[in-house]
Design an enzyme around this catalytic site. Structure first.
Site, mmCIF file in Angstrom:
data_model
loop_
_atom_site.group_PDB
_atom_site.id
_atom_site.type_symbol
_atom_site.label_atom_id
_atom_site.label_comp_id
_atom_site.label_asym_id
_atom_site.label_seq_id
_atom_site.Cartn_x
_atom_site.Cartn_y
_atom_site.Cartn_z
ATOM 1 N N TYR A 191 -18.171 8.469 4.939
ATOM 2 C CA TYR A 191 -17.264 7.310 4.924
ATOM 3 C C TYR A 191 -17.971 6.039 4.452
ATOM 4 O O TYR A 191 -17.326 5.085 4.002
ATOM 5 C CB TYR A 191 -16.603 7.087 6.301
ATOM 6 C CG TYR A 191 -15.302 7.817 6.380
ATOM 7 C CD1 TYR A 191 -15.278 9.195 6.584
ATOM 8 C CD2 TYR A 191 -14.101 7.169 6.177
ATOM 9 C CE1 TYR A 191 -14.086 9.891 6.615
ATOM 10 C CE2 TYR A 191 -12.906 7.853 6.206
ATOM 11 C CZ TYR A 191 -12.905 9.206 6.427
ATOM 12 O OH TYR A 191 -11.718 9.893 6.439
ATOM 13 N N GLY A 223 0.779 -1.242 0.000
ATOM 14 C CA GLY A 223 0.000 0.000 0.000
ATOM 15 C C GLY A 223 0.800 1.277 0.000
ATOM 16 O O GLY A 223 0.339 2.290 0.501
ATOM 17 N N VAL A 245 -4.488 -7.049 -4.301
ATOM 18 C CA VAL A 245 -4.784 -7.888 -3.127
ATOM 19 C C VAL A 245 -6.108 -8.648 -3.256
ATOM 20 O O VAL A 245 -6.529 -9.316 -2.310
ATOM 21 C CB VAL A 245 -4.757 -7.094 -1.792
ATOM 22 C CG1 VAL A 245 -3.384 -6.524 -1.526
ATOM 23 C CG2 VAL A 245 -5.822 -6.002 -1.779
ATOM 24 N N SER A 258 1.786 8.417 1.232
ATOM 25 C CA SER A 258 1.084 7.226 1.735
ATOM 26 C C SER A 258 1.476 6.938 3.181
ATOM 27 O O SER A 258 2.655 7.071 3.558
ATOM 28 C CB SER A 258 1.460 5.997 0.905
ATOM 29 O OG SER A 258 1.008 6.122 -0.415
ATOM 30 N N LYS A 260 -13.956 -0.904 7.440
ATOM 31 C CA LYS A 260 -13.072 -0.794 8.608
ATOM 32 C C LYS A 260 -13.646 -1.555 9.808
ATOM 33 O O LYS A 260 -12.886 -2.133 10.592
ATOM 34 C CB LYS A 260 -12.832 0.673 8.980
ATOM 35 C CG LYS A 260 -12.055 1.468 7.940
ATOM 36 C CD LYS A 260 -10.730 0.831 7.577
ATOM 37 C CE LYS A 260 -9.850 1.722 6.727
ATOM 38 N NZ LYS A 260 -8.721 0.983 6.118
ATOM 39 N N LYS A 318 -4.002 13.741 5.007
ATOM 40 C CA LYS A 318 -4.212 13.991 3.583
ATOM 41 C C LYS A 318 -3.363 13.027 2.744
ATOM 42 O O LYS A 318 -2.130 13.099 2.763
ATOM 43 C CB LYS A 318 -3.820 15.444 3.281
ATOM 44 C CG LYS A 318 -4.469 15.976 2.060
ATOM 45 C CD LYS A 318 -4.234 17.475 1.948
ATOM 46 C CE LYS A 318 -4.366 17.854 0.498
ATOM 47 N NZ LYS A 318 -3.570 19.014 0.152
HETATM 48 P P1 NAP Z 1 -2.889 5.728 -0.170
HETATM 49 O O1 NAP Z 1 -1.570 6.372 -0.170
HETATM 50 O O2 NAP Z 1 -3.781 5.996 -1.343
HETATM 51 O O3 NAP Z 1 -2.697 4.171 0.059
HETATM 52 C C1 NAP Z 1 -3.708 3.230 -0.231
HETATM 53 C C2 NAP Z 1 -3.069 2.121 -1.010
HETATM 54 O O4 NAP Z 1 -3.989 1.040 -1.249
HETATM 55 C C3 NAP Z 1 -2.581 2.592 -2.385
HETATM 56 O O5 NAP Z 1 -1.238 2.196 -2.539
HETATM 57 C C4 NAP Z 1 -3.477 1.830 -3.316
HETATM 58 O O6 NAP Z 1 -2.924 1.617 -4.593
HETATM 59 C C5 NAP Z 1 -3.664 0.551 -2.538
HETATM 60 N N1 NAP Z 1 -4.687 -0.296 -3.112
HETATM 61 C C6 NAP Z 1 -5.967 0.025 -3.425
HETATM 62 N N2 NAP Z 1 -6.584 -1.037 -3.984
HETATM 63 C C7 NAP Z 1 -5.665 -2.048 -4.025
HETATM 64 C C8 NAP Z 1 -5.688 -3.374 -4.496
HETATM 65 N N3 NAP Z 1 -6.793 -3.924 -5.032
HETATM 66 N N4 NAP Z 1 -4.559 -4.117 -4.377
HETATM 67 C C9 NAP Z 1 -3.428 -3.608 -3.841
HETATM 68 N N5 NAP Z 1 -3.356 -2.344 -3.361
HETATM 69 C C10 NAP Z 1 -4.453 -1.573 -3.478
HETATM 70 O O7 NAP Z 1 -3.761 6.194 1.107
HETATM 71 P P2 NAP Z 1 -3.502 6.053 2.684
HETATM 72 O O8 NAP Z 1 -4.365 7.083 3.297
HETATM 73 O O9 NAP Z 1 -2.057 6.007 2.960
HETATM 74 O O10 NAP Z 1 -4.171 4.650 3.015
HETATM 75 C C11 NAP Z 1 -3.479 3.593 3.673
HETATM 76 C C12 NAP Z 1 -4.383 2.949 4.706
HETATM 77 O O11 NAP Z 1 -4.601 3.864 5.782
HETATM 78 C C13 NAP Z 1 -5.768 2.565 4.188
HETATM 79 O O12 NAP Z 1 -6.166 1.347 4.782
HETATM 80 C C14 NAP Z 1 -6.630 3.706 4.715
HETATM 81 O O13 NAP Z 1 -7.996 3.377 4.817
HETATM 82 C C15 NAP Z 1 -5.976 3.888 6.070
HETATM 83 N N6 NAP Z 1 -6.294 5.117 6.780
HETATM 84 C C16 NAP Z 1 -6.145 6.317 6.172
HETATM 85 C C17 NAP Z 1 -6.452 7.483 6.861
HETATM 86 C C18 NAP Z 1 -6.326 8.828 6.195
HETATM 87 O O14 NAP Z 1 -6.941 9.790 6.677
HETATM 88 N N7 NAP Z 1 -5.552 8.960 5.143
HETATM 89 C C19 NAP Z 1 -6.890 7.427 8.197
HETATM 90 C C20 NAP Z 1 -7.023 6.179 8.806
HETATM 91 C C21 NAP Z 1 -6.716 5.027 8.087
HETATM 92 P P3 NAP Z 1 -3.501 2.526 -5.826
HETATM 93 O O15 NAP Z 1 -3.096 3.922 -5.536
HETATM 94 O O16 NAP Z 1 -2.907 1.955 -7.029
HETATM 95 O O17 NAP Z 1 -4.999 2.355 -5.810
#
Ligand code: NAP
Length: 266
Positions: free
Chosen positions: A155, A13, A65, A19, A162, A192
């Site tokens: 959400y 991810g 995944v 990220s 989640k 962000k």
């Molecule tokens: P991010 O940088 O967009 O990371 C999400 C990742 O998931 C991306 O690398 C994306 O790849 C990947 N992904 C999506 N579909 C996939 C698939 N089918 N197979 C493999 N990889 C896949 O955003 P992030 O905010 O860091 O998110 C990381 C985690 O933190 C997530 O679980 C998110 O829900 C969680 N989270 C985020 C926040 C927030 O406010 N940002 C808060 C709490 C929890 P692509 O870009 O190619 O789709």
């Protein structure tokens, strides 16, 4: 001596430098772990490879995944190169745009199911493949958000995904305990990133979180990385099945007098 000297960590991810997965990769590397990265689509390689190489990462494997063969290939590559795995970080989520806004009751069934599949069920799929490689025990972690437990507008599908992820964390922890594999979820405050940008009204949510959290602060990728480091290391050796918050206390608040707070600041 680093806390993670000699440990192998596989992170799913990392899309770019914003990220959360990248915050985790940097923190684990800082304490001596060797990092392997898996990314979702070919076009990400251009961004992910230079990032990974900057922390000495040598193994990059593309995998969706939801694709069994591609997930098998990632773990086969880790086994071939390192012969073991110590840390698995799942930092993956996806929901179609129309499932991240609008009336919850009108959500499309297919959109909800795909969000749960990619964002939650995948943790089971990855952990099952990691188990045989975690011969000396290990640490599995994923990223969740408090919309699973409190209603956060828009959400929708991700909140349900989640909630599933947090329940899966407990059930996996119960299964994996005998193998000395710990499974925990990090509940991060709003940050962000690319994925977060898909949530309607996210900018307002960020502002609200900063004003109403007890510490009056937002959370960074590095804050999450440091909690991930704790969970990856022996410092958390008897902690499993938990959801641990890193959100400047935002989740504990039932009511904040926003007007008064803004007045105090002015
Ligand atoms: P991010 O940088 O967009 O990371 C999400 C990742 O998931 C991306 O690398 C994306 O790849 C990947 N992904 C999506 N579909 C996939 C698939 N089918 N197979 C493999 N990889 C896949 O955003 P992030 O905010 O860091 O998110 C990381 C985690 O933190 C997530 O679980 C998110 O829900 C969680 N989270 C985020 C926040 C927030 O406010 N940002 C808060 C709490 C929890 P692509 O870009 O190619 O789709």
């Amino acid at each position: 001596m680093g806390l993670l000297d000699g440990k192998i960590a596989l992170i799913f991810g990392v899309a770019n430098k914003n990220s959360i997965g990248w915050g985790i990769a940097k923190a684990l590397h800082r304490e001596g772990a060797t990092i392997a990265l898996s990314y979702a689509i070919d076009k990400l390689e251009r961004r992910v490879k230079p990032l990974g190489e900057s922390i000495g990462c040598e193994l990059f494997v593309r995998a969706d995944v939801t694709n069994a063969d591609e997930m098998d290939a990632v773990f086969a590559a880790v086994e071939e190169r390192y012969g073991k795995l110590d840390v698995l970080a799942h930092s993956v989520a996806f929901a179609e745009r129309d499932a991240l806004g609008g009336r919850f009751v009108e959500m499309r069934r297919e959109a909800l199911l795909s969000a749960i599949d990619v964002s939650a069920v995948s943790l089971i799929e990855l952990t099952r493949r990691a188990e045989p490689l975690m011969k000396d025990g290990g640490s599995v972690m994923s990223l969740t958000y408090n919309a699973s437990r409190k209603v956060i507008p828009n959400y929708n599908a991700m909140a349900i995904a989640k909630a599933a992820l947090e329940a899966i964390t407990m059930y996996l922890a119960a299964d994996m305990g005998r193998s000395k594999i710990r499974v925990n979820a990090i509940s991060a405050g709003a940050i962000k990133t690319l994925s977060a940008g898909g949530i309607q009204g996210f900018r307002d949510l960020l502002k609200y979180a900063e004003v109403t959290s007890p510490m009056n602060e937002l959370v960074s990728q590095d804050d999450v990385g440091d909690l991930a480091l704790f969970l990856a290391s022996d410092l958390s050796r008897r902690i499993t099945g938990e959801v641990i918050y890193v959100d400047a206390g935002y989740n504990i608040m039932g009511y904040t007098d926003v007007e008064a707070l803004l007045g105090e600041r002015a």
